[in-house]
Design an enzyme around this catalytic site. Structure first.
Site, PDB file in Angstrom:
ATOM      1  N   SER A 201       0.832  -1.207   0.000  1.00  0.00           N
ATOM      2  CA  SER A 201       0.000   0.000   0.000  1.00  0.00           C
ATOM      3  C   SER A 201       0.862   1.251   0.000  1.00  0.00           C
ATOM      4  CB  SER A 201      -0.904  -0.010   1.230  1.00  0.00           C
ATOM      5  OG  SER A 201      -0.117  -0.029   2.411  1.00  0.00           O
ATOM      6  N   ALA A 203       1.120   5.224   1.602  1.00  0.00           N
ATOM      7  CA  ALA A 203       0.764   5.879   2.857  1.00  0.00           C
ATOM      8  C   ALA A 203      -0.476   6.737   2.664  1.00  0.00           C
ATOM      9  CB  ALA A 203       1.915   6.741   3.339  1.00  0.00           C
ATOM     10  N   THR A 205      -1.850   8.433   5.963  1.00  0.00           N
ATOM     11  CA  THR A 205      -1.523   9.429   6.989  1.00  0.00           C
ATOM     12  C   THR A 205      -0.096   9.265   7.512  1.00  0.00           C
ATOM     13  OG1 THR A 205      -2.448   7.978   8.702  1.00  0.00           O
ATOM     14  CG2 THR A 205      -3.921   9.617   7.733  1.00  0.00           C
ATOM     15  N   ASP A 263      -9.670   2.334  13.907  1.00  0.00           N
ATOM     16  CA  ASP A 263      -8.964   1.119  13.518  1.00  0.00           C
ATOM     17  C   ASP A 263      -9.480  -0.037  14.364  1.00  0.00           C
ATOM     18  OD1 ASP A 263      -7.266  -0.153  11.831  1.00  0.00           O
ATOM     19  OD2 ASP A 263      -5.423   0.682  12.641  1.00  0.00           O
ATOM     20  N   SER A 271      -9.588  -6.120   6.636  1.00  0.00           N
ATOM     21  CA  SER A 271      -8.829  -5.310   5.678  1.00  0.00           C
ATOM     22  C   SER A 271      -7.568  -6.033   5.228  1.00  0.00           C
ATOM     23  CB  SER A 271      -8.476  -3.965   6.314  1.00  0.00           C
ATOM     24  OG  SER A 271      -7.611  -3.228   5.482  1.00  0.00           O
ATOM     25  N   LYS A 295       0.204   0.709  17.504  1.00  0.00           N
ATOM     26  CA  LYS A 295      -1.242   0.487  17.419  1.00  0.00           C
ATOM     27  C   LYS A 295      -1.716  -0.418  18.545  1.00  0.00           C
ATOM     28  CE  LYS A 295      -2.311   1.050  12.497  1.00  0.00           C
ATOM     29  NZ  LYS A 295      -2.827   0.369  11.290  1.00  0.00           N
TER      30      LYS A 295
END
Length: 509
Positions: A201, A203, A205, A263, A271, A295
């Site tokens: 992926s 970025a 943020t 999240d 996801s 996280k």
């Protein structure tokens, strides 16, 4: 009929149409701002759906024109000036299911599929998508619901099939700046001969995604046919997943989820796994970093997440190995695409000044993936990975893959502005805040400016004196430079103590 006009506005994964307030249609048919409309062109098949905005400036659209944002205009694939017809869009049938989820009820497989299909067809506005995400987060998803959502996201996009019994992949759940292990793991695995067609992926943020960093070195926007050619030749690749349209609903959900700083666990698992299943993976390594500013903050939380990954993986026949790693600070020295690419090349080319933490973590992850190979005995993966790296085979494999994907020749703005953040007192570095470091690098211009970001000079455990440089900020433009310096001055990213912290360099479960 209205004349089609391209309005060069990037509305990021949302179709937006623009109608002049004095347009006769607006006055007579009751079109209102933020309502959804259907756009028809003769001979173009079904309608394209968009959210309507009303404008007062003829420079944007005239009274006889319909303007479309960049994404919506591409979908119609027509030239400006062609005749279009619009009509109010019917509310998506699946909104009833969203209302049920808001009320705390459990949804079934068919309901998740219809919701995902409607989102993919732009039948949902971002407000409606946000309502769905908040409902899933606030009320939670049962394990079966996570499976249903994952499957729905896979089924509404394309899937890849590589025709082999073992197709490996890895994923870190994120939150750790500079954690660019994939770019080291992939060539090690490919050099061993295992298949690792890695789609990554960009970025949203953060200061860099893996695709942003790889793009410093190579072309990452490949068609499926080009991907297949690279993998056939070299047993690995590293590309941006957006061109392959793998689980595209996930990209739309993320575009709404990230600005909301949401999240939720179920959404996170769906996801990640939807992308990996769609990419044709059979064996997957999940890295869950744990730390105060990661996280995941606690081991207990990480273990619960591991169980959910394994449960959903089993339902899809996907072999999953989950590792829990140290997320107490950034990995490597560079934060931002070009600086991270530098770190990766230093590790792959066995430079003495290569960041040891990035090297060690990459070898450990590569070792676990190598043990998916039935010919590799348990515990031997790390040694094999180290031998492949130290022999130079991984570096040669990476260079070959870069050449096959296309060497990056695009010129980037130079990061001519530099600012050193210095220690205000002596002591030991006790902790580094991942979130603050990522924010400073993003404000400096990363990843839009590939050369912008942060170079970490000191890490956790280092003894420092007052006046020592902790890290250096690099920026290409004065405004970004000033924003990042201001944030850094107001938010101390380094926690200093009188005594060295108790750290475990081998923290890896």
């Amino acid at each position: 009929m209205l004349k089609l006009k391209s309005v060069a506005i990037d509305t990021f994964k949302e179709n937006v149409a623009y109608l002049h307030r004095d347009c006769p249609l607006y006055r007579t048919e009751g079109f209102q701002a933020l309502m959804k409309i259907e756009i028809y062109i003769k001979g173009n098949g079904g309608p394209v759906l968009a959210v309507l905005n009303i404008v007062d400036d003829c420079a944007i659209v005239d009274i006889n024109e319909l303007g479309l944002s960049t994404q919506a205009f591409r979908q119609l694939d027509k030239k400006q000036g062609v005749n279009v017809r619009i009509a109010p869009a019917k509310p998506p049938i699946s909104l009833k299911a969203v209302h049920r989820k808001i009320a705390g009820q459990t949804l079934n497989k068919n309901e998740f599929h219809i919701i995902c299909q409607d989102i993919l067809e732009n039948r949902y506005s971002k407000m409606e998508i946000a309502a769905f995400l908040v409902a899933c987060s606030h009320n939670g998803l049962e394990r079966e619901e996570v499976f249903f959502l994952t499957k729905a996201m896979v089924d509404t996009g394309k899937t890849l099939n590589w025709g082999e019994a073992i197709v490996v992949d890895k994923h870190c759940i994120g939150g750790i700046p500079g954690n660019r292990t994939t770019m080291i793991v992939m060539p090690i695995i490919a050099a061993h001969g295992m298949l690792m067609p890695k789609t990554s992926s960009r970025a949203i943020t953060s200061p860099a995604g893996t695709a942003d960093t790889m793009e410093v070195l190579a072309n990452v926007e490949l068609s499926i046919e080009q991907m297949q050619k690279v993998v056939q030749q070299h047993r690995g690749m590293l590309t941006w997943g957006g061109t392959a349209r793998l689980a595209p609903v996930d990209d739309i959900l993320i575009s709404v989820e990230r600005p909301l700083s949401m999240d939720s666990t179920g959404q996170l698992v769906a996801s990640i796994l939807s992308k990996k299943i769609a990419a044709g993976s059979t064996h997957l390594l999940i890295d869950i970093p744990v730390g105060a500013s990661a996280k995941i903050h606690h081991n207990q939380e990480a273990l619960a997440l591991r169980k959910l990954f394994e449960y959903i993986g089993d339902l899809f026949g996907l072999h999953i190995d989950v590792v829990i790693s140290d997320g107490s600070q950034p990995i490597g020295n560079g934060i931002g695409p070009a600086l991270e690419a530098r770190d990766v090349q230093q590790v792959l080319s066995n430079k003495k000044n290569a960041p040891s933490d990035l090297r060690e973590k990459s070898l450990r992850l590569a070792g676990r993936i190598l043990e998916f190979d039935p010919d590799v005995r348990g515990g031997q993966g790390y040694i094999i990975a180290r031998d492949i790296l130290e022999s130079g085979r991984a570096f040669e494999k990476m260079k070959a893959i870069i050449t096959e994907q296309g060497v990056q020749n695009k010129k980037q703005s130079t990061a001519a502005l530099a600012y050193s953040v210095i220690a205000q007192k002596s002591g030991y570095i006790y902790a580094i805040d991942n979130l603050k470091i990522a924010r400073i690098a993003s404000l400096a211009g990363a990843p839009i400016d590939k050369n912008a970001g942060i170079d970490l000079i000191k890490k956790v455990g280092d003894k420092i004196k007052k006046g020592d440089t902790l890290f250096t900020i690099y920026a290409c433009f004065k405004s970004d430079f000033e924003f990042s310096i201001q944030f850094s001055d107001e938010n101390n990213a380094y926690d200093l103590g009188e005594n060295p912290p108790l750290t475990d360099d081998n923290y890896f479960i």
